[in-house]
Design an enzyme around this catalytic site. Sequence first.
Site, mmCIF file in Angstrom:
data_model
loop_
_atom_site.group_PDB
_atom_site.id
_atom_site.type_symbol
_atom_site.label_atom_id
_atom_site.label_comp_id
_atom_site.label_asym_id
_atom_site.label_seq_id
_atom_site.Cartn_x
_atom_site.Cartn_y
_atom_site.Cartn_z
ATOM 1 N N ASP A 1 10.574 -6.095 -1.995
ATOM 2 C CA ASP A 1 11.118 -6.115 -3.270
ATOM 3 C C ASP A 1 12.211 -7.272 -3.714
ATOM 4 O OD1 ASP A 1 11.792 -3.209 -5.090
ATOM 5 O OD2 ASP A 1 12.901 -5.090 -5.400
ATOM 6 N N SER B 1 9.209 -12.282 -4.497
ATOM 7 C CA SER B 1 8.710 -11.994 -5.624
ATOM 8 C C SER B 1 6.994 -11.705 -5.354
ATOM 9 C CB SER B 1 8.748 -12.619 -6.736
ATOM 10 O OG SER B 1 7.808 -12.539 -7.848
ATOM 11 N N VAL B 2 6.438 -10.776 -6.003
ATOM 12 C CA VAL B 2 4.968 -10.651 -5.717
ATOM 13 C C VAL B 2 4.247 -11.685 -6.492
ATOM 14 C CG1 VAL B 2 4.898 -8.036 -5.283
ATOM 15 C CG2 VAL B 2 4.817 -9.083 -7.543
ATOM 16 N N ASN C 1 2.828 -1.575 -6.333
ATOM 17 C CA ASN C 1 3.934 -0.676 -7.034
ATOM 18 C C ASN C 1 4.934 -1.747 -7.925
ATOM 19 O OD1 ASN C 1 5.504 1.784 -7.558
ATOM 20 N ND2 ASN C 1 6.971 0.320 -6.542
ATOM 21 N N TYR D 1 3.221 -5.297 -21.341
ATOM 22 C CA TYR D 1 2.960 -4.199 -20.245
ATOM 23 C C TYR D 1 1.537 -3.342 -20.336
ATOM 24 C CZ TYR D 1 4.697 -0.379 -17.481
ATOM 25 O OH TYR D 1 4.654 0.706 -16.528
ATOM 26 N N LYS E 1 -1.320 -3.802 -17.420
ATOM 27 C CA LYS E 1 -1.507 -2.556 -16.665
ATOM 28 C C LYS E 1 -2.765 -2.227 -16.934
ATOM 29 C CE LYS E 1 2.418 -1.114 -14.818
ATOM 30 N NZ LYS E 1 2.556 -1.627 -13.221
ATOM 31 N N ALA F 1 7.207 9.686 -13.958
ATOM 32 C CA ALA F 1 8.464 10.167 -13.129
ATOM 33 C C ALA F 1 9.672 9.660 -13.595
ATOM 34 C CB ALA F 1 8.091 9.638 -11.680
ATOM 35 N N ALA F 2 10.720 10.368 -13.187
ATOM 36 C CA ALA F 2 12.337 9.814 -13.930
ATOM 37 C C ALA F 2 12.349 8.998 -12.931
ATOM 38 C CB ALA F 2 12.910 11.027 -13.817
ATOM 39 N N ARG G 1 14.533 4.724 -12.873
ATOM 40 C CA ARG G 1 15.304 3.700 -13.988
ATOM 41 C C ARG G 1 14.415 3.417 -14.846
ATOM 42 N NH1 ARG G 1 16.635 -1.760 -10.428
ATOM 43 N NH2 ARG G 1 14.386 -2.397 -10.700
#
Length: 301
Positions: A38, A73-74, A100, A165, A169, A197-198, A200
């Site tokens: 990360d 970073s990826v 992810n 995005y 994606k 999902a909840a 941030r």
Amino acid sequence: MTIDFSGQVAIVTGGANGLGREYALALAKRRARVMVNDLGCDSSGRGNDVGAVEQVVQEIRNGGGEALSSDCSVTDNAGVLDMVERTVRQWGRVDILINNAGILQSGYFARAAMADFRQVVEVNLIGSALCSHAVWHHMRRQGFGRILMTTSEGALYPVPGAASYAAAKLGLVGLMNALSAEGRRDGICVNTIAPAAATRMTRDIVGTADLARMDTATVVAAALYLVSAEAPSGAILAAGAKRYERAYITHTQGLELPELSLQPEGVGAHFEAISDRFGDEAPQGFHAVARGHLISPGDSR
Ligand SMILES: NC(=O)c1ccc[n+]([C@@H]2O[C@H](COP(=O)([O-])OP(=O)(O)OC[C@H]3O[C@@H](n4cnc5c(N)ncnc54)[C@H](O)[C@@H]3O)[C@@H](O)[C@H]2O)c1
């Protein structure tokens, strides 16, 4: 059938927060050794808190598991290669990659800055490609691998306000399609999850009532199945709020038009019939030209 990852090695990108953190902890709980990656940025890609990933690694170790950290970073190819090499040096193999790490920048296309658009594509799409490429030859050598891409219903379906995005994606679905076809003979399965999902990332864009239903456990269960030994390949699985649905890209039965109708007006006149979804199919390769006679990849090169 109990899904157990004993003896297996996993890499989870974006593993310091949200879903990535849950994946890393759940994989470790089921005995995988985990490289947690990360960069430590916020959900739009800003900032760099390298401490966040260490906390997850510590949590896994405190629970008796084995984990390593990577704060690159990826999008940093040298960093990604180093992360994969360190993983293989430490544990001898890499069985699972969960792509992810992702960022979202909301806003209408009319006002989008193209540098920002490029950054979103770079992290979500190119980052996943770099990580997949870095593990690919290890997985081929082992004759086993599981790669999970992360898409979004905001990319699979028309939703306004996040064009970069959506583009990135949905690009991942194309990447999955190609890699699942190429990986089949080497025991590599590649799938895609569309989570809800909840976290941030969704906190400020989803209403409170929906957020309350968007548990992470639903998504984690789908992700772990999709990287397990029993996983399918080439599946897009939507998971959220205790529900699972599979998404397909389909073709209608369509129409072959007579020579005289091969004009824009002819297409327009028959557009409704061409679009009729009765008998939709989800093709497994090139399809429209040779309906019923799939062109094999070898024929198409
Ligand atoms: N939460 C949802 O409902 C939802 C819906 C659809 C798709 N997604 C996708 O699921 C994934 C996880 O999302 P989340 O909700 O847990 O978000 P999150 O913001 O909580 O977690 C994303 C993590 O990725 C990391 N990251 C971002 N850019 C990175 C980079 N360049 N290199 C390495 N790490 C990086 C961040 O630091 C963060 O820890 C993302 O790909 C997101 O787009 C989430």
